[in-house]
Design a protein around this motif. Structure first.
Motif, short mmCIF file in Angstrom:
data_model
loop_
_atom_site.label_atom_id
_atom_site.label_comp_id
_atom_site.label_asym_id
_atom_site.label_seq_id
_atom_site.Cartn_x
_atom_site.Cartn_y
_atom_site.Cartn_z
N LYS A 153 0.69 -1.13 0.05
CA LYS A 153 0.09 0.05 -0.01
C LYS A 153 0.87 1.29 0.14
CE LYS A 153 -3.55 2.02 2.82
NZ LYS A 153 -4.48 2.00 4.00
N ALA A 154 1.60 1.13 0.80
CA ALA A 154 2.77 2.45 0.78
C ALA A 154 3.54 2.67 -0.60
CB ALA A 154 3.86 2.14 1.92
N ILE A 155 3.99 1.55 -1.10
CA ILE A 155 4.54 1.41 -2.44
C ILE A 155 3.56 2.11 -3.60
CG2 ILE A 155 5.49 0.46 -4.56
CD1 ILE A 155 6.82 -1.55 -2.17
N LEU A 156 2.34 1.65 -3.40
CA LEU A 156 1.35 2.18 -4.48
C LEU A 156 0.92 3.83 -4.03
CD1 LEU A 156 -1.22 -0.71 -4.33
CD2 LEU A 156 0.34 -0.22 -6.29
N LEU A 157 0.75 4.09 -3.03
CA LEU A 157 0.66 5.15 -2.85
C LEU A 157 1.84 6.49 -3.24
CD1 LEU A 157 -0.79 5.43 1.14
CD2 LEU A 157 -2.05 5.78 -1.43
N GLU A 158 3.02 5.90 -3.11
CA GLU A 158 4.11 6.68 -3.79
C GLU A 158 3.96 6.96 -5.48
OE1 GLU A 158 7.86 4.79 -2.81
OE2 GLU A 158 7.41 5.02 -0.71
N ASP A 159 3.17 5.65 -5.90
CA ASP A 159 2.98 5.77 -7.29
C ASP A 159 1.56 6.55 -7.55
OD1 ASP A 159 5.15 4.68 -8.70
OD2 ASP A 159 4.70 2.96 -8.36
N ARG A 160 1.29 7.20 -6.86
CA ARG A 160 -0.04 8.03 -6.85
C ARG A 160 -1.27 7.41 -6.98
NH1 ARG A 160 1.57 11.72 -11.17
NH2 ARG A 160 3.25 10.51 -11.33
N VAL A 161 -1.23 5.96 -6.86
CA VAL A 161 -2.51 5.27 -7.02
C VAL A 161 -3.23 5.46 -5.87
CG1 VAL A 161 -3.33 2.88 -7.02
CG2 VAL A 161 -1.23 3.22 -8.15
N TYR A 162 -4.45 5.88 -6.11
CA TYR A 162 -5.51 6.24 -4.94
C TYR A 162 -5.49 5.21 -3.77
CZ TYR A 162 -6.88 9.96 -8.10
OH TYR A 162 -6.92 10.95 -9.01
N ASN A 163 -5.89 5.48 -2.51
CA ASN A 163 -6.15 4.78 -1.58
C ASN A 163 -7.39 3.98 -1.40
OD1 ASN A 163 -5.76 3.22 0.80
ND2 ASN A 163 -5.59 4.89 2.41
N LYS A 164 -7.99 3.36 -2.15
CA LYS A 164 -8.95 2.46 -2.25
C LYS A 164 -9.05 1.27 -1.49
CE LYS A 164 -10.56 4.60 -6.32
NZ LYS A 164 -11.26 4.52 -7.75
N SER A 165 -10.07 0.98 -0.93
CA SER A 165 -10.15 -0.43 -0.34
C SER A 165 -10.30 -1.59 -0.97
CB SER A 165 -11.44 -0.05 0.79
OG SER A 165 -12.65 -0.05 -0.06
N GLU A 166 -10.63 -1.45 -2.41
CA GLU A 166 -10.79 -2.49 -3.08
C GLU A 166 -9.60 -2.84 -3.87
OE1 GLU A 166 -12.27 0.72 -5.95
OE2 GLU A 166 -12.78 0.33 -3.79
N HIS A 167 -8.39 -2.08 -3.61
CA HIS A 167 -7.04 -2.32 -4.17
C HIS A 167 -6.62 -3.60 -3.93
CE1 HIS A 167 -6.85 0.98 -7.00
NE2 HIS A 167 -6.90 1.76 -6.12
N ARG A 168 -6.95 -4.02 -2.52
CA ARG A 168 -6.24 -5.15 -1.74
C ARG A 168 -6.88 -6.20 -2.57
NH1 ARG A 168 -5.26 -6.68 4.55
NH2 ARG A 168 -4.53 -8.72 4.16
#
Length: 147
Positions: A15-30
């Motif tokens: 999740k931290a890596i995805l946030l660095e790549d500007r991927v939104y913090n959505k619950s369904e990403h997991r």
């Protein structure tokens, strides 16, 4: 319910890596990443990914988008920096290219070479002490593993 791969600790890293790549913090990403991992592990068609992970089309579109943007490659690179490199192993595997897979005009380089088996590509993989991948490259089939 399908078998899951991501623990809470691993998901917090991803999740931290995805946030660095500007991927939104959505619950369904997991669940999306679990669906991608399930499909890659099982080898089923995208339409056969269980509904538990979400709509197959959503999982496929995110996989395609993240692949094109290089997010999945950066995710792989950042996770492979935590590897145990006391021992490293390399191996290569041939992949036969389709007879119509060469010769098309393209600006991107093609990793297809001519070997004794015909037109082939070769996947070179380096793994750490635990057998986890740390680096891979794709070359023409005539390239030796030691190079």
């Amino acid at each position: 319910m399908p078998r899951l791969m991501l623990t809470d600790e691993l998901w917090s890293k991803l999740k931290a890596i995805l946030l660095e790549d500007r991927v939104y913090n959505k619950s369904e990403h997991r669940q999306t990443i679990e669906g991608i991992l399930y499909r890659l592990r099982v080898g089923c068609p995208w339409r056969d990914v269980p509904e538990y992970f979400g709509l197959w089309n959503t999982i496929y579109r995110r996989f395609l988008l993240w692949s094109r943007k290089g997010i999945l490659m950066r995710l792989f690179k950042s996770l492979s920096t935590d590897s145990d490199t006391e021992w490293e192993f390399i191996d290569g595997s041939y992949v036969k290219a389709h007879q119509h897979g060469t010769g098309a005009a393209s600006e991107q380089p093609q990793a297809i070479g001519l070997s004794r088996g015909g037109n082939t590509s070769k996947i070179h993989l380096a793994v750490d002490s635990y057998g986890l991948p740390i680096e891979f490259i794709i070359t023409g089939g005539e390239v030796h593993d030691s190079k």
